[in-house]
Design a protein around this motif. Structure first.
Motif, short mmCIF file in Angstrom:
data_model
loop_
_atom_site.label_atom_id
_atom_site.label_comp_id
_atom_site.label_asym_id
_atom_site.label_seq_id
_atom_site.Cartn_x
_atom_site.Cartn_y
_atom_site.Cartn_z
N ASN A 175 0.85 -1.18 0.00
CA ASN A 175 0.00 0.00 0.00
C ASN A 175 0.89 1.24 0.00
O ASN A 175 1.80 1.36 0.82
CB ASN A 175 -0.91 -0.01 1.24
CG ASN A 175 -1.89 1.13 1.25
OD1 ASN A 175 -1.53 2.25 1.61
ND2 ASN A 175 -3.14 0.85 0.90
N ASP A 219 1.60 -4.21 -9.73
CA ASP A 219 0.23 -4.21 -10.26
C ASP A 219 -0.63 -3.44 -9.29
O ASP A 219 -0.64 -3.73 -8.08
CB ASP A 219 -0.28 -5.65 -10.40
CG ASP A 219 0.35 -6.38 -11.56
OD1 ASP A 219 0.56 -5.75 -12.62
OD2 ASP A 219 0.64 -7.59 -11.41
N ARG A 220 -1.34 -2.40 -9.81
CA ARG A 220 -2.20 -1.59 -8.96
C ARG A 220 -3.57 -2.25 -8.92
O ARG A 220 -4.34 -2.21 -9.89
CB ARG A 220 -2.34 -0.18 -9.50
CG ARG A 220 -1.22 0.78 -9.13
CD ARG A 220 0.06 0.53 -9.90
NE ARG A 220 1.03 1.64 -9.75
CZ ARG A 220 2.25 1.60 -10.18
NH1 ARG A 220 2.70 0.50 -10.81
NH2 ARG A 220 3.06 2.64 -10.02
N LEU A 221 -3.88 -2.90 -7.83
CA LEU A 221 -5.17 -3.56 -7.67
C LEU A 221 -6.15 -2.60 -7.00
O LEU A 221 -5.79 -1.48 -6.63
CB LEU A 221 -5.01 -4.84 -6.85
CG LEU A 221 -3.93 -5.82 -7.38
CD1 LEU A 221 -3.82 -7.03 -6.48
CD2 LEU A 221 -4.26 -6.24 -8.81
N SER A 222 -7.37 -3.04 -6.81
CA SER A 222 -8.40 -2.13 -6.29
C SER A 222 -8.11 -1.66 -4.87
O SER A 222 -8.30 -0.49 -4.53
CB SER A 222 -9.78 -2.80 -6.35
OG SER A 222 -9.76 -4.01 -5.59
N LYS A 223 -7.63 -2.54 -4.02
CA LYS A 223 -7.41 -2.16 -2.63
C LYS A 223 -5.94 -2.31 -2.18
O LYS A 223 -5.62 -2.01 -1.04
CB LYS A 223 -8.29 -3.01 -1.70
CG LYS A 223 -9.78 -2.74 -1.88
CD LYS A 223 -10.59 -3.53 -0.86
CE LYS A 223 -12.08 -3.24 -1.02
NZ LYS A 223 -12.88 -3.99 -0.03
N SER A 224 -5.09 -2.74 -3.07
CA SER A 224 -3.68 -2.91 -2.71
C SER A 224 -2.84 -2.96 -3.97
O SER A 224 -3.37 -2.92 -5.09
CB SER A 224 -3.49 -4.20 -1.89
OG SER A 224 -3.77 -5.34 -2.70
#
Length: 294
Positions: free
Chosen positions: A18, A50-55
């Motif tokens: 994060n 990799d930019r994921l939705s929550k992390s």
């Protein structure tokens, strides 16, 4: 330009997954974290997270880079923990004359190692002239020499002295035990080599009185001169610490020569521009403490 700070940020983001928590961990702003990661990705030419939705999570390229980075960061952190202890581990290099190394230096270094047990000590036993040249070249921290103070960019600290004894065998053919300078110079002399502190002291006194020594023996080895004198081959001049035992045993006798009183100063020499570390200060203090005769 990529710096260690970029790699610290990479590691923090990988650990926290994060950007915000990574910024909090490093006490910097989230924008600084994002900017550093973008710079790293631009340099690598690929995405590292990799930019994921929550992390966020490392890409395969990011994992490869992190594997390279972790040992570097670990080494840097270990160095940072040790950096304020460098003086406690940095080697000391001493150059010393033979007599000082034999009779003065061992006790000094024994005491020094009690205070600084982890400091490696390197000692070179050389002539006074070589000692000063080594010091001048910055290859030694301190020189311990005999004789006169050295001219040049040095700080010279006398710490002791010793008398020079004029000795010969009891059966050496000599009429009396007190000689004139002329009589002394006409005898068979067993002397140290030119350039040694002992010979320089003798030659200086003789020169001022208008005499010159013409030795039958010249040696760099004091023990050889002692044995030659004990064999009745001539008269030698050496420090009291070297001839005290054969004098006590009666294997040598002392002579006196009018107007020939010989003494050598022992001097600690250091370059005036060389940084004086705490261990070197301790060494100088111990030289004074353990060497000055009372």
């Amino acid at each position: 330009m990529t710096t260690l700070r970029h790699y610290e940020i990479l590691r923090a983001v990988a650990e926290t997954r994060n950007f915000t928590r990574a910024a909090e961990k490093l006490f910097i702003t989230q924008s600084a974290v994002s900017h550093a990661i973008r710079e790293l990705e631009a340099r690598a030419g690929t995405a590292l997270f990799d930019r994921l939705s929550k992390s966020v999570q490392l890409t395969e390229s990011g994992r490869l880079l992190l594997e390279e980075v972790l040992p570097i960061l670990s080494s840097c952190e270990a160095l940072d923990a040790r950096i304020n202890c460098l003086e406690k581990r940095a080697p000391l290099h001493i150059v010393s004359s033979i007599t000082i190394a034999a009779f003065w230096l061992p006790n000094v270094l024994q005491a020094f190692q009690k205070d600084w047990p982890h400091i490696p000590i390197h000692v070179d036993v050389v002539s006074a002239a070589n000692a000063i040249e080594i010091l001048r070249e910055g290859k030694a921290d301190i020189a311990l020499i005999e004789g006169a103070a050295i001219q040049g960019p040095f700080i010279c600290t006398p710490f002791d002295s010793y008398p020079l004894y004029i000795v010969c065998a009891p059966d050496y053919p000599i009429k009396q035990r007190e000689l004139t300078l002329q009589e002394f110079c006409s005898e068979k002399l067993l002397l140290r080599e030119r350039g040694s502190a002992i010979r320089d002291t003798l030659d200086s006194v003789l020169y001022l009185s208008g005499y010159t020594a013409q030795p039958a023996w010249t040696s760099v080895n004091s023990l050889a001169l002692i044995e030659a004198a004990k064999a009745g081959l001539g008269i030698t001049i050496l420090p009291d610490v070297l001839v005290s035992e054969p004098l006590t045993q009666g294997k040598l006798i002392s002579l006196s020569v009018q107007d020939l009183i010989l003494k050598n100063e022992l001097i600690a020499v250091r370059h005036r521009d060389k940084y004086l570390t705490a261990p070197l200060k301790t060494l100088l203090m111990l030289i004074q403490k353990y060497c000055v005769k009372t």
